[in-house]
Design a protein around this motif. Structure first.
Motif, PDB file in Angstrom:
ATOM      1  N   VAL A 147      75.375   3.932 -68.237  1.00  0.00           N
ATOM      2  CA  VAL A 147      76.772   3.526 -68.313  1.00  0.00           C
ATOM      3  C   VAL A 147      77.059   3.130 -69.757  1.00  0.00           C
ATOM      4  CG1 VAL A 147      78.536   1.949 -67.434  1.00  0.00           C
ATOM      5  CG2 VAL A 147      76.692   2.724 -65.920  1.00  0.00           C
ATOM      6  N   VAL A 148      78.097   3.721 -70.359  1.00  0.00           N
ATOM      7  CA  VAL A 148      78.409   3.473 -71.767  1.00  0.00           C
ATOM      8  C   VAL A 148      79.716   2.727 -71.969  1.00  0.00           C
ATOM      9  CG1 VAL A 148      77.068   5.430 -72.625  1.00  0.00           C
ATOM     10  CG2 VAL A 148      79.477   5.759 -72.013  1.00  0.00           C
ATOM     11  N   ASP A 149      80.414   2.422 -70.873  1.00  0.00           N
ATOM     12  CA  ASP A 149      81.695   1.753 -71.006  1.00  0.00           C
ATOM     13  C   ASP A 149      81.929   0.868 -69.789  1.00  0.00           C
ATOM     14  OD1 ASP A 149      85.168   2.795 -71.300  1.00  0.00           O
ATOM     15  OD2 ASP A 149      84.119   1.125 -72.222  1.00  0.00           O
ATOM     16  N   GLY A 150      82.650  -0.224 -69.979  1.00  0.00           N
ATOM     17  CA  GLY A 150      83.017  -1.091 -68.871  1.00  0.00           C
ATOM     18  C   GLY A 150      82.021  -2.209 -68.645  1.00  0.00           C
ATOM     19  N   ARG A 163      78.134  -1.606 -68.839  1.00  0.00           N
ATOM     20  CA  ARG A 163      77.639  -0.956 -70.053  1.00  0.00           C
ATOM     21  C   ARG A 163      76.159  -1.288 -70.265  1.00  0.00           C
ATOM     22  NH1 ARG A 163      80.827  -2.256 -75.192  1.00  0.00           N
ATOM     23  NH2 ARG A 163      82.141  -0.629 -74.354  1.00  0.00           N
ATOM     24  N   GLY A 164      75.382  -0.242 -70.567  1.00  0.00           N
ATOM     25  CA  GLY A 164      73.957  -0.417 -70.832  1.00  0.00           C
ATOM     26  C   GLY A 164      73.075  -0.282 -69.599  1.00  0.00           C
ATOM     27  N   ALA A 187      82.713   7.163 -68.444  1.00  0.00           N
ATOM     28  CA  ALA A 187      81.955   5.933 -68.678  1.00  0.00           C
ATOM     29  C   ALA A 187      80.460   6.137 -68.560  1.00  0.00           C
ATOM     30  CB  ALA A 187      82.413   4.842 -67.697  1.00  0.00           C
TER      31      ALA A 187
END
Length: 181
Positions: free
Chosen positions: A134-137, A140-141, A176
């Motif tokens: 997950v890269v957004d929201g 994330r991470g 995301a």
């Protein structure tokens, strides 16, 4: 040179020819394209190649990119009635009574995006069970397992790997998540 070829060659050099969008009867795009090809200098029917569910399986289909529409380049003054009243044609797209010319750049850009006038939709980037990050929201991470697409390719369901009980199902925007490298 035959008379019809000479007429087409003369029209190609004529600056009075413009692109117009011709509205066809349902399912008659190919037929109208073929008929117009005998009357006007140039006809363009962009096609779309995509996978679609059919009888419970994904099958490749090719259909009109813009159902019920064909692009045609012609001289409005001399060929308006030939085009407008051709069998299979409903209308020439207009503003009021004035047919609207389509900028040649639009036709060129659509043609550029395809091969032999066929535009292909690429496969979706994630496969079921694939590891993603997950890269957004708010997540994330987090690492996750891709589960499936929801509402086309705009939303996805993933299983967060951080939860010990086998994963927590989360729905996110497809933008995301990225493939885990």
């Amino acid at each position: 040179m035959s008379a019809s070829l000479a007429a087409h060659a003369a029209m190609d050099d004529n600056s009075q020819t413009h692109w117009y969008l011709v509205r066809t009867k349902t399912g008659k795009e190919r037929w109208v394209r073929d008929q117009l090809a005998h009357v006007v200098p140039e006809v363009f029917l962009p096609m779309l190649k995509a996978k679609a569910p059919r009888w419970g399986r994904m099958a490749v289909s090719i259909g009109a990119l813009f159902p019920c529409y064909v692009f045609a380049r012609f001289d409005l003054q001399s060929q308006y009635f030939d085009v407008k009243y051709m069998a299979g044609v409903r209308a020439i797209v207009s503003a009021g009574n004035d047919p609207l010319a389509v900028p040649a750049a639009i036709v060129s850009e659509i043609r550029r995006r395809g091969v032999d006038d066929v535009i292909e939709i690429p496969d979706k980037p994630f496969g079921t069970g694939e590891r993603v990050v997950v890269v957004d929201g708010p997540f994330r991470g987090f690492e996750a397992i891709f589960q499936r697409y929801l509402a086309g390719a705009e939303r996805v369901a993933i299983l967060l790997s951080a939860v010990e009980s086998g994963g927590l199902r989360v729905v996110l925007s497809a933008s995301a998540v990225v493939k885990d490298s």
